[in-house]
Design a protein around this motif. Structure first.
Motif, PDB file in Angstrom:
ATOM      1  N   MET A 215      11.244  12.108   6.269  1.00 46.80           N
ATOM      2  CA  MET A 215      10.284  12.488   5.213  1.00 46.80           C
ATOM      3  C   MET A 215      10.718  11.948   3.853  1.00 46.80           C
ATOM      4  O   MET A 215      10.836  12.688   2.873  1.00 46.80           O
ATOM      5  N   SER A 216      10.936  10.649   3.787  1.00 45.40           N
ATOM      6  CA  SER A 216      11.577  10.062   2.603  1.00 45.40           C
ATOM      7  C   SER A 216      10.834  10.351   1.312  1.00 45.40           C
ATOM      8  O   SER A 216      11.449  10.701   0.299  1.00 45.40           O
ATOM      9  N   VAL A 217       9.523  10.179   1.297  1.00 45.74           N
ATOM     10  CA  VAL A 217       8.779  10.405   0.054  1.00 45.74           C
ATOM     11  C   VAL A 217       8.790  11.883  -0.316  1.00 45.74           C
ATOM     12  O   VAL A 217       8.969  12.251  -1.480  1.00 45.74           O
ATOM     13  N   TRP A 218       8.616  12.759   0.686  1.00 44.68           N
ATOM     14  CA  TRP A 218       8.618  14.198   0.417  1.00 44.68           C
ATOM     15  C   TRP A 218       9.958  14.647  -0.159  1.00 44.68           C
ATOM     16  O   TRP A 218      10.015  15.441  -1.091  1.00 44.68           O
ATOM     17  N   THR A 219      11.060  14.115   0.398  1.00 47.90           N
ATOM     18  CA  THR A 219      12.369  14.540  -0.086  1.00 47.90           C
ATOM     19  C   THR A 219      12.779  13.857  -1.387  1.00 47.90           C
ATOM     20  O   THR A 219      13.818  14.201  -1.958  1.00 47.90           O
ATOM     21  N   LEU A 220      11.964  12.907  -1.859  1.00 48.09           N
ATOM     22  CA  LEU A 220      12.202  12.391  -3.209  1.00 48.09           C
ATOM     23  C   LEU A 220      12.003  13.474  -4.264  1.00 48.09           C
ATOM     24  O   LEU A 220      12.607  13.433  -5.336  1.00 48.09           O
TER      25      LEU A 220
ATOM     26  N   GLY B  15       5.241  -1.442  11.000  1.00 45.49           N
ATOM     27  CA  GLY B  15       6.499  -0.713  10.930  1.00 45.49           C
ATOM     28  C   GLY B  15       7.017  -0.475   9.537  1.00 45.49           C
ATOM     29  O   GLY B  15       8.152  -0.002   9.373  1.00 45.49           O
ATOM     30  N   GLY B  16       6.219  -0.781   8.504  1.00 42.79           N
ATOM     31  CA  GLY B  16       6.626  -0.500   7.131  1.00 42.79           C
ATOM     32  C   GLY B  16       6.499   0.976   6.794  1.00 42.79           C
ATOM     33  O   GLY B  16       6.033   1.780   7.607  1.00 42.79           O
ATOM     34  N   GLU B  17       6.871   1.326   5.571  1.00 44.17           N
ATOM     35  CA  GLU B  17       7.019   2.750   5.244  1.00 44.17           C
ATOM     36  C   GLU B  17       6.107   3.247   4.131  1.00 44.17           C
ATOM     37  O   GLU B  17       5.325   4.148   4.342  1.00 44.17           O
ATOM     38  N   TRP B  18       6.218   2.701   2.937  1.00 45.99           N
ATOM     39  CA  TRP B  18       5.332   3.151   1.868  1.00 45.99           C
ATOM     40  C   TRP B  18       5.261   2.081   0.795  1.00 45.99           C
ATOM     41  O   TRP B  18       5.946   1.067   0.856  1.00 45.99           O
ATOM     42  N   ILE B  19       4.402   2.307  -0.207  1.00 45.70           N
ATOM     43  CA  ILE B  19       4.298   1.418  -1.359  1.00 45.70           C
ATOM     44  C   ILE B  19       4.536   2.265  -2.605  1.00 45.70           C
ATOM     45  O   ILE B  19       3.956   3.339  -2.761  1.00 45.70           O
TER      46      ILE B  19
ATOM     47  N   ILE C  90      16.814   7.274  -0.472  1.00 48.97           N
ATOM     48  CA  ILE C  90      17.122   5.846  -0.334  1.00 48.97           C
ATOM     49  C   ILE C  90      18.633   5.646  -0.239  1.00 48.97           C
ATOM     50  O   ILE C  90      19.117   4.814   0.536  1.00 48.97           O
ATOM     51  N   ASN C  91      19.394   6.416  -0.981  1.00 46.85           N
ATOM     52  CA  ASN C  91      20.851   6.340  -0.883  1.00 46.85           C
ATOM     53  C   ASN C  91      21.355   6.868   0.462  1.00 46.85           C
ATOM     54  O   ASN C  91      22.292   6.316   1.044  1.00 46.85           O
ATOM     55  N   ILE C  92      20.745   7.957   0.951  1.00 45.24           N
ATOM     56  CA  ILE C  92      21.111   8.481   2.271  1.00 45.24           C
ATOM     57  C   ILE C  92      20.828   7.426   3.337  1.00 45.24           C
ATOM     58  O   ILE C  92      21.633   7.197   4.239  1.00 45.24           O
ATOM     59  N   ARG C  93      19.681   6.770   3.212  1.00 42.88           N
ATOM     60  CA  ARG C  93      19.301   5.719   4.160  1.00 42.88           C
ATOM     61  C   ARG C  93      20.322   4.584   4.119  1.00 42.88           C
ATOM     62  O   ARG C  93      20.736   4.061   5.152  1.00 42.88           O
TER      63      ARG C  93
ATOM     64  N   THR D  36       3.222  -5.881  -5.283  1.00 39.61           N
ATOM     65  CA  THR D  36       3.273  -5.207  -3.983  1.00 39.61           C
ATOM     66  C   THR D  36       4.126  -3.944  -3.995  1.00 39.61           C
ATOM     67  O   THR D  36       3.739  -2.927  -3.424  1.00 39.61           O
ATOM     68  N   ASP D  37       5.330  -3.986  -4.576  1.00 39.26           N
ATOM     69  CA  ASP D  37       6.231  -2.814  -4.584  1.00 39.26           C
ATOM     70  C   ASP D  37       6.287  -2.142  -3.222  1.00 39.26           C
ATOM     71  O   ASP D  37       6.263  -0.913  -3.109  1.00 39.26           O
ATOM     72  N   LEU D  38       6.404  -2.933  -2.182  1.00 30.63           N
ATOM     73  CA  LEU D  38       6.230  -2.466  -0.806  1.00 30.63           C
ATOM     74  C   LEU D  38       7.572  -2.190  -0.149  1.00 30.63           C
ATOM     75  O   LEU D  38       8.473  -3.027  -0.179  1.00 30.63           O
ATOM     76  N   ILE D  39       7.718  -0.991   0.423  1.00 31.15           N
ATOM     77  CA  ILE D  39       8.877  -0.657   1.235  1.00 31.15           C
ATOM     78  C   ILE D  39       8.471  -0.880   2.682  1.00 31.15           C
ATOM     79  O   ILE D  39       7.677  -0.147   3.254  1.00 31.15           O
ATOM     80  N   GLY D  40       9.022  -1.933   3.261  1.00 30.34           N
ATOM     81  CA  GLY D  40       8.561  -2.392   4.556  1.00 30.34           C
ATOM     82  C   GLY D  40       9.461  -1.973   5.697  1.00 30.34           C
ATOM     83  O   GLY D  40      10.220  -0.997   5.594  1.00 30.34           O
ATOM     84  N   PRO D  41       9.402  -2.692   6.830  1.00 28.43           N
ATOM     85  CA  PRO D  41      10.267  -2.392   7.963  1.00 28.43           C
ATOM     86  C   PRO D  41      11.741  -2.406   7.563  1.00 28.43           C
ATOM     87  O   PRO D  41      12.149  -3.129   6.669  1.00 28.43           O
TER      88      PRO D  41
END
Length: 427
Positions: A75-80, A237-241, A64-67, A274-279
């Protein structure tokens, strides 16, 4: 204590709904938002925080900081949980992105990234028994970047790093500090472009919430209902929850039970967050409670919902620039004694690419967890409520996402409250 000016339930007009639906066709790789400008202004904020602390640079592993710093994602979740990507942002000089094997093409053309290198990974899954060898190679590379960009300045902030890495850098005379603080402070004040992105993510979440409410029926499982929000987010176009916080009936009290195969029954309350990471990678963190028909909510359900509504509206009415976190904690709405032990973890918290600084605690928790700060225009906050009596059958979860302005508060989340759950005095 009642809110001075409670707002009635808000119902978006059909025209507003249609406009939102048209906007849903965009993703963060398409036209509609000046992404180059967004990336550049965020990187400038990171560099400003680095310079403020007289650091040579900051090394980022949190995706998230890199973003935030570069706009690059992979692979944001994997690299968490696998430290396969990182990014070095110097106070002055080229930004270097270290990416996963054969992934250089993912960040080509980003004006915020000057050089892309293959990451030297030394987490155990990747390196096995060669961790020590790999970590020494990695530390030499980071040390070389510091010398090239910082000269005699050996001060480096890192947001996440396992012990072997910190030891290797310290052996090379690098003075380490907390990179998470640097990025949380950079992310604190939202620009107009960020607010456009966040508003878009919230619109996606609220479309999903509307679909959930339309689909809610007795006999469906919590998982089935929760999947609707995921589907709508990904399709737009969202990403994850980030969590699985949806529960029905007696599973709503106490809070924090994750959704399951439990079947929703007639007359149940259904509470969710929701805790939703969206577009665009921005967070929509909104909570609501629905009533599953047929029939009407009972008086206990309405009483609890009214308390949660009163808490949310009272605390929103408090907010203004210049107010301290401690003042909010002390002045915030007081839960009934029967609900205090089951209180939520915070009164409110920051939000951006995810839940962010600050956390503002209940007065009861101030001595153990509280820290002070000042509310400023441009901050985005989520105002929280969970109301569930000790030993009670059900609980209510509500949450609103707001922007602090020079004039006070602007609501970013506009999904309506449930009129059939609100006591008559609030209608």
């Amino acid at each position: 204590m009642a809110p001075e000016a409670p707002q009635p339930p808000f119902t978006p007009s059909p025209d507003a709904r249609r406009a939102a639906s048209v906007a849903m066709g965009r993703s963060d790789t398409e036209a509609g938002l000046d992404l180059a400008a967004l990336r550049s202004e965020r990187l400038a904020r990171v560099r400003a925080e680095v310079k403020k602390r007289d650091l040579a640079g900051v090394l980022l592993y949190d995706p998230i900081n890199i973003r935030y710093a570069t706009g690059s994602r992979n692979m944001s979740v994997w690299t968490l949980h696998n430290a396969a990507r990182s990014c070095f942002v110097p106070a002055e000089g080229p930004v270097v992105l270290f990416d996963y094997h054969n992934c250089d093409h993912l960040s080509e053309g980003l004006e915020t990234v000057d050089e892309i290198r293959r990451s030297t990974s030394w987490y155990f899954f990747s390196a096995g028994w060669r961790v020590e060898e790999k970590v020494q190679k990695w530390a030499d590379e980071i040390d070389d970047l510091l010398r090239q960009n910082g000269g005699d300045n050996r001060r480096l902030a890192i947001d996440k790093c396992d012990p072997a890495g910190t030891w290797a850098l310290e052996e090379r005379g690098v003075a380490l500090s907390d990179g998470q603080e640097v990025l949380e402070q950079a992310r604190l004040i939202k620009s107009d472009l960020e607010l456009q992105a966040m508003t878009h993510a919230i619109a996606v979440a609220e479309i999903g919430m509307e679909r959930m409410r339309e689909a809610l029926r007795p006999g469906m499982s919590e998982n089935e209902l929760w999947a609707i929000l995921h589907r709508e987010n990904i399709a737009r176009g969202g990403e994850w929850i980030e969590t699985r916080l949806l529960a029905a009936g007696r599973r709503t009290n106490p809070w924090f039970q994750e959704c399951s195969a439990h079947l929703i029954r007639p007359g149940d309350l259904v509470s969710f967050d929701t805790d939703l990471i969206g577009p665009f990678g921005y967070c929509a963190d909104i909570s609501r409670t629905f009533h599953c028909g047929p029939g009407k909510p009972n008086e206990t359900q309405k009483r609890l919902y009214g308390l949660a509504y009163e808490q949310i509206e009272t605390n929103i009415a408090l907010l203004r620039p210049g107010l301290t976190f401690r003042e909010i904690s002390e002045k915030s709405w007081t839960l009934p004694a029967s609900c205090t032990p089951n209180r939520y973890s915070v009164v409110m918290h920051g939000v951006g690419l995810c839940d962010e600084y600050p956390s503002i605690y209940y007065a009861e928790d101030w001595d153990a967890a509280g820290y002070d700060g000042v509310i400023a225009a441009g901050m985005t906050l989520c105002v929280e409520s969970y109301v569930g009596e000790v030993g009670g059958d059900e609980g209510i979860k509500l949450e609103q996402q707001v922007l602090i302005t020079e004039r006070g508060v602007e609501r970013l989340s506009r999904f309506p409250y449930e009129e059939d759950l609100l006591p008559a005095r609030w209608l």
